[in-house]
Motif scaffolding. Structure first.
Motif: not given
Length: 220
Positions: A57-63, A90-100
């Motif tokens: 996924g590209d745009i749909e995931v980012e949105k 970078q967006l995931i990191k900026e929003k501090n979304i938990p990631v595994g």
């Protein structure tokens, strides 16, 4: 006596000033184990937690990530996908979304220890942190893989139910929902709004950390 107190105060001040310079590895919250021995976590004791596996996924995931609000789901991310979309990372990191870390099918790790090591190194390079959670695509965790995760202080997280759209599954106390977003099987992110109508979603950490968890046996 005054000189003694003065020296103690100076030592305390010096330690306080040095704390920011301590390596990140010494942080008491950098890693934690939810279980007392190698096991695959499949359920908590209360609430509902959403996890999303992303390898396509590209745009749909980012949105979708742009529109996410707390409490955030736990994102399991394929490292090859992350390399292709640094802006979304970078967006995931900026929003501090938990990631595994999302791995491959479990069987691929039975005779391929270097694969796990390489994926782990790439994840740490991309996200600048060590993952607390790992999941295989098929949620199969061979004994060799489970042992590697235990040594690395990474929790193996399965799920209670997999959902790829349609009518939401019945609510179950302590459930961990797994939603796929792969090339061959992926959800329309608009479908996720259905989950908010019949259950209150909380984070995986809120569900599991410091609570009783249910696990499944690791195959020998």
């Amino acid at each position: 006596m005054r000189n003694k107190y003065f020296i103690i105060v100076l030592m305390c001040c010096g330690l306080f000033l040095l704390l920011p310079a301590l390596p990140k590895q010494l942080s008491p919250i950098s890693v934690f184990r939810v279980t007392e021995k190698p096991a695959v976590i499949v359920r908590g004791s209360n609430g509902s937690a959403l996890t999303v596996n992303i390898s396509f996924g590209d745009i749909e995931v980012e949105k979708w990530i742009q529109e996410l609000n707390k409490p955030y789901p736990l994102l399991f991310v394929d490292t090859k996908w992350a390399e292709r979309f640094p802006e979304t990372v970078q967006l995931i990191k900026e929003k501090n979304i938990p990631v595994g870390l999302l791995g491959d099918e479990g069987v691929t790790y039975e005779q391929n220890t270097p694969k796990f090591v390489k994926q782990l190194e790439q994840f740490e390079k991309t996200f600048e942190l060590k993952p607390l959670w790992f999941r295989t695509r098929d949620e199969v965790f061979p004994l060799a893989l489970s042992s590697m995760l235990w040594e690395a202080e990474i929790n193996a997280l399965g799920s209670s139910v997999t959902w790829s759209g349609g009518n939401p599954p019945p609510v179950t106390k302590g459930e961990i929902l797994s939603v796929p977003h792969h090339r061959e099987e992926r959800i329309d992110f608009a479908e996720l709004k259905k989950l908010d109508k019949d259950r209150t979603l909380i984070t995986v950490e809120a569900m599991l950390f410091g609570t009783t968890v249910k696990v499944k046996k690791i195959p020998e």
